[in-house]
Scaffold this motif. Structure first.
Motif, PDB file in Angstrom:
ATOM      1  N   ALA A   1     -26.401  14.550   1.402  1.00  0.00           N
ATOM      2  CA  ALA A   1     -25.133  14.087   1.646  1.00  0.00           C
ATOM      3  C   ALA A   1     -24.029  14.766   0.850  1.00  0.00           C
ATOM      4  CB  ALA A   1     -24.867  12.543   1.325  1.00  0.00           C
ATOM      5  N   ALA A   2     -22.782  14.899   1.423  1.00  0.00           N
ATOM      6  CA  ALA A   2     -21.735  15.413   0.766  1.00  0.00           C
ATOM      7  C   ALA A   2     -21.131  14.639  -0.219  1.00  0.00           C
ATOM      8  CB  ALA A   2     -20.485  15.807   1.850  1.00  0.00           C
ATOM      9  N   PRO A   3     -20.765  15.187  -1.361  1.00  0.00           N
ATOM     10  CA  PRO A   3     -19.914  14.213  -2.616  1.00  0.00           C
ATOM     11  C   PRO A   3     -19.036  13.347  -2.029  1.00  0.00           C
ATOM     12  CG  PRO A   3     -20.193  16.757  -3.195  1.00  0.00           C
ATOM     13  CD  PRO A   3     -20.235  16.744  -1.506  1.00  0.00           C
ATOM     14  N   GLU A   4     -18.369  13.574  -1.123  1.00  0.00           N
ATOM     15  CA  GLU A   4     -17.415  12.567  -0.526  1.00  0.00           C
ATOM     16  C   GLU A   4     -18.237  11.325   0.086  1.00  0.00           C
ATOM     17  OE1 GLU A   4     -17.361  15.892   0.536  1.00  0.00           O
ATOM     18  OE2 GLU A   4     -16.085  16.451  -0.936  1.00  0.00           O
ATOM     19  N   GLU A   5     -19.347  11.755   0.787  1.00  0.00           N
ATOM     20  CA  GLU A   5     -20.278  10.591   1.254  1.00  0.00           C
ATOM     21  C   GLU A   5     -20.801   9.593   0.156  1.00  0.00           C
ATOM     22  OE1 GLU A   5     -22.806  11.710   4.631  1.00  0.00           O
ATOM     23  OE2 GLU A   5     -22.018  13.785   4.247  1.00  0.00           O
ATOM     24  N   VAL A   6     -21.126  10.373  -0.998  1.00  0.00           N
ATOM     25  CA  VAL A   6     -21.883   9.669  -2.004  1.00  0.00           C
ATOM     26  C   VAL A   6     -20.769   8.740  -2.518  1.00  0.00           C
ATOM     27  CG1 VAL A   6     -22.648   9.771  -4.602  1.00  0.00           C
ATOM     28  CG2 VAL A   6     -23.550  11.439  -2.610  1.00  0.00           C
ATOM     29  N   VAL A   7     -19.504   9.386  -3.052  1.00  0.00           N
ATOM     30  CA  VAL A   7     -18.369   8.579  -3.510  1.00  0.00           C
ATOM     31  C   VAL A   7     -17.997   7.213  -2.586  1.00  0.00           C
ATOM     32  CG1 VAL A   7     -15.987   8.580  -3.880  1.00  0.00           C
ATOM     33  CG2 VAL A   7     -17.239  10.321  -4.736  1.00  0.00           C
ATOM     34  N   ALA A   8     -17.970   7.700  -1.217  1.00  0.00           N
ATOM     35  CA  ALA A   8     -17.657   6.686  -0.217  1.00  0.00           C
ATOM     36  C   ALA A   8     -18.822   5.460  -0.300  1.00  0.00           C
ATOM     37  CB  ALA A   8     -17.514   7.152   1.045  1.00  0.00           C
ATOM     38  N   ARG A   9     -20.129   5.997  -0.451  1.00  0.00           N
ATOM     39  CA  ARG A   9     -21.230   4.823  -0.312  1.00  0.00           C
ATOM     40  C   ARG A   9     -21.043   3.976  -1.701  1.00  0.00           C
ATOM     41  NH1 ARG A   9     -26.474   4.546   1.982  1.00  0.00           N
ATOM     42  NH2 ARG A   9     -27.655   2.809   1.027  1.00  0.00           N
ATOM     43  N   LEU A  10     -20.779   4.677  -2.697  1.00  0.00           N
ATOM     44  CA  LEU A  10     -20.571   3.946  -4.117  1.00  0.00           C
ATOM     45  C   LEU A  10     -19.345   2.848  -4.169  1.00  0.00           C
ATOM     46  CD1 LEU A  10     -21.839   6.774  -6.682  1.00  0.00           C
ATOM     47  CD2 LEU A  10     -23.075   4.881  -5.695  1.00  0.00           C
ATOM     48  N   GLU A  11     -18.491   3.423  -3.521  1.00  0.00           N
ATOM     49  CA  GLU A  11     -17.041   2.531  -3.498  1.00  0.00           C
ATOM     50  C   GLU A  11     -17.489   1.212  -2.557  1.00  0.00           C
ATOM     51  OE1 GLU A  11     -14.084   5.415  -2.508  1.00  0.00           O
ATOM     52  OE2 GLU A  11     -13.703   5.907  -4.515  1.00  0.00           O
ATOM     53  N   ALA A  12     -18.114   1.492  -1.581  1.00  0.00           N
ATOM     54  CA  ALA A  12     -18.614   0.434  -0.391  1.00  0.00           C
ATOM     55  C   ALA A  12     -19.395  -0.623  -1.090  1.00  0.00           C
ATOM     56  CB  ALA A  12     -19.152   1.211   0.647  1.00  0.00           C
ATOM     57  N   GLU A  13     -20.201  -0.229  -2.031  1.00  0.00           N
ATOM     58  CA  GLU A  13     -21.178  -1.074  -2.885  1.00  0.00           C
ATOM     59  C   GLU A  13     -20.521  -1.643  -4.043  1.00  0.00           C
ATOM     60  OE1 GLU A  13     -23.770  -2.058  -1.520  1.00  0.00           O
ATOM     61  OE2 GLU A  13     -23.889  -0.862   0.385  1.00  0.00           O
ATOM     62  N   GLY A  14     -19.404  -1.264  -4.244  1.00  0.00           N
ATOM     63  CA  GLY A  14     -18.644  -1.666  -5.446  1.00  0.00           C
ATOM     64  C   GLY A  14     -19.163  -1.371  -6.740  1.00  0.00           C
ATOM     65  N   VAL A  15     -19.725   0.017  -6.633  1.00  0.00           N
ATOM     66  CA  VAL A  15     -20.227   0.554  -7.826  1.00  0.00           C
ATOM     67  C   VAL A  15     -19.132   1.562  -8.501  1.00  0.00           C
ATOM     68  CG1 VAL A  15     -22.139   2.214  -8.836  1.00  0.00           C
ATOM     69  CG2 VAL A  15     -22.586   0.720  -6.944  1.00  0.00           C
ATOM     70  N   ALA A  16     -18.682   1.282  -9.885  1.00  0.00           N
ATOM     71  CA  ALA A  16     -17.670   2.183 -10.518  1.00  0.00           C
ATOM     72  C   ALA A  16     -18.126   3.427 -10.481  1.00  0.00           C
ATOM     73  CB  ALA A  16     -17.412   1.441 -11.760  1.00  0.00           C
ATOM     74  N   ILE A  17     -17.476   4.518 -10.281  1.00  0.00           N
ATOM     75  CA  ILE A  17     -17.945   6.023 -10.573  1.00  0.00           C
ATOM     76  C   ILE A  17     -17.357   6.332 -12.197  1.00  0.00           C
ATOM     77  CG2 ILE A  17     -17.298   8.289  -9.953  1.00  0.00           C
ATOM     78  CD1 ILE A  17     -17.140   7.344  -7.025  1.00  0.00           C
ATOM     79  N   VAL A  18     -18.230   6.984 -12.806  1.00  0.00           N
ATOM     80  CA  VAL A  18     -18.180   7.284 -14.228  1.00  0.00           C
ATOM     81  C   VAL A  18     -17.372   8.793 -14.236  1.00  0.00           C
ATOM     82  CG1 VAL A  18     -19.213   7.967 -16.324  1.00  0.00           C
ATOM     83  CG2 VAL A  18     -20.120   5.928 -15.052  1.00  0.00           C
ATOM     84  N   GLU A  19     -17.913   9.624 -13.463  1.00  0.00           N
ATOM     85  CA  GLU A  19     -17.267  10.903 -13.263  1.00  0.00           C
ATOM     86  C   GLU A  19     -17.630  11.579 -11.969  1.00  0.00           C
ATOM     87  OE1 GLU A  19     -17.400  15.170 -15.965  1.00  0.00           O
ATOM     88  OE2 GLU A  19     -18.803  13.842 -15.980  1.00  0.00           O
ATOM     89  N   GLY A  20     -16.660  12.601 -11.400  1.00  0.00           N
ATOM     90  CA  GLY A  20     -17.107  13.251 -10.131  1.00  0.00           C
ATOM     91  C   GLY A  20     -16.437  12.735  -8.977  1.00  0.00           C
ATOM     92  N   PRO A  21     -16.406  13.646  -7.905  1.00  0.00           N
ATOM     93  CA  PRO A  21     -17.457  14.845  -8.083  1.00  0.00           C
ATOM     94  C   PRO A  21     -17.127  16.001  -8.963  1.00  0.00           C
ATOM     95  CG  PRO A  21     -16.740  14.144  -5.640  1.00  0.00           C
ATOM     96  CD  PRO A  21     -15.660  13.108  -6.771  1.00  0.00           C
ATOM     97  N   VAL A  22     -18.093  16.448  -9.480  1.00  0.00           N
ATOM     98  CA  VAL A  22     -17.776  17.396 -10.631  1.00  0.00           C
ATOM     99  C   VAL A  22     -18.987  18.518 -10.591  1.00  0.00           C
ATOM    100  CG1 VAL A  22     -19.029  16.242 -12.156  1.00  0.00           C
ATOM    101  CG2 VAL A  22     -17.278  17.826 -13.052  1.00  0.00           C
ATOM    102  N   ALA A  23     -18.535  19.921 -10.756  1.00  0.00           N
ATOM    103  CA  ALA A  23     -19.397  21.083 -10.622  1.00  0.00           C
ATOM    104  C   ALA A  23     -20.146  20.950 -11.823  1.00  0.00           C
ATOM    105  CB  ALA A  23     -18.630  22.187 -10.492  1.00  0.00           C
ATOM    106  N   LYS A  24     -21.602  20.957 -11.674  1.00  0.00           N
ATOM    107  CA  LYS A  24     -22.601  21.320 -12.661  1.00  0.00           C
ATOM    108  C   LYS A  24     -23.635  22.180 -12.294  1.00  0.00           C
ATOM    109  CE  LYS A  24     -20.799  17.868 -15.205  1.00  0.00           C
ATOM    110  NZ  LYS A  24     -20.564  17.846 -16.490  1.00  0.00           N
TER     111      LYS A  24
END
Length: 124
Positions: A75-98
């Motif tokens: 999945a694209a990073p934006e999809e990961v962010v959207a899924r986490l936000e939809a589930e109420g999961v706080a993002i610690v960092e990112g999307p970020v290059a590693k």
């Protein structure tokens, strides 16, 4: 030739195995499996994440929430962010290059309910 050629499984120490299973099934869509007389794990491709409670395994120096795991997604990073936000999961960092095992990755970090740091990454 190296002695070790792959990772079969890792183990995360959690407070409540079934709560952890529910979180990973709901948030990441991974399949929960049962093995070895009722033990629980999360199937991730050809590998798995075994779950244990504190004191279950006496040969290691486990602690709740000390895990740090990178999982790969298509999945694209934006999809990961959207899924986490939809589930109420706080993002610690990112999307970020590693940098991952196979090269450049884009990662999103969050903590599971037990404090383990989870990184979901995609290769460009």
């Amino acid at each position: 030739m190296p002695l070790v050629t792959a990772i079969d499984h890792i183990v995360l120490t959690v407070r409540d195995i079934e709560a952890a299973v529910a979180f990973y099934e709901q948030v990441l869509g991974v399949e929960a499996v049962t093995f070895a007389g009722g033990r629980r794990a999360l199937q991730v491709g050809d590998q798995k994440i075994n779950l244990q409670v504190l004191g279950q395994e006496t040969r290691n120096h486990a602690a709740i929430g000390c895990g740090d795991v990178c999982l790969v997604t298509e999945a694209a990073p934006e999809e990961v962010v959207a899924r986490l936000e939809a589930e109420g999961v706080a993002i610690v960092e990112g999307p970020v290059a590693k940098t991952g095992a196979r090269g450049a990755i884009t990662s999103v970090y969050f903590n599971d309910p037990d404090g383990n740091l989870i990184e979901v990454s995609s290769y460009g």
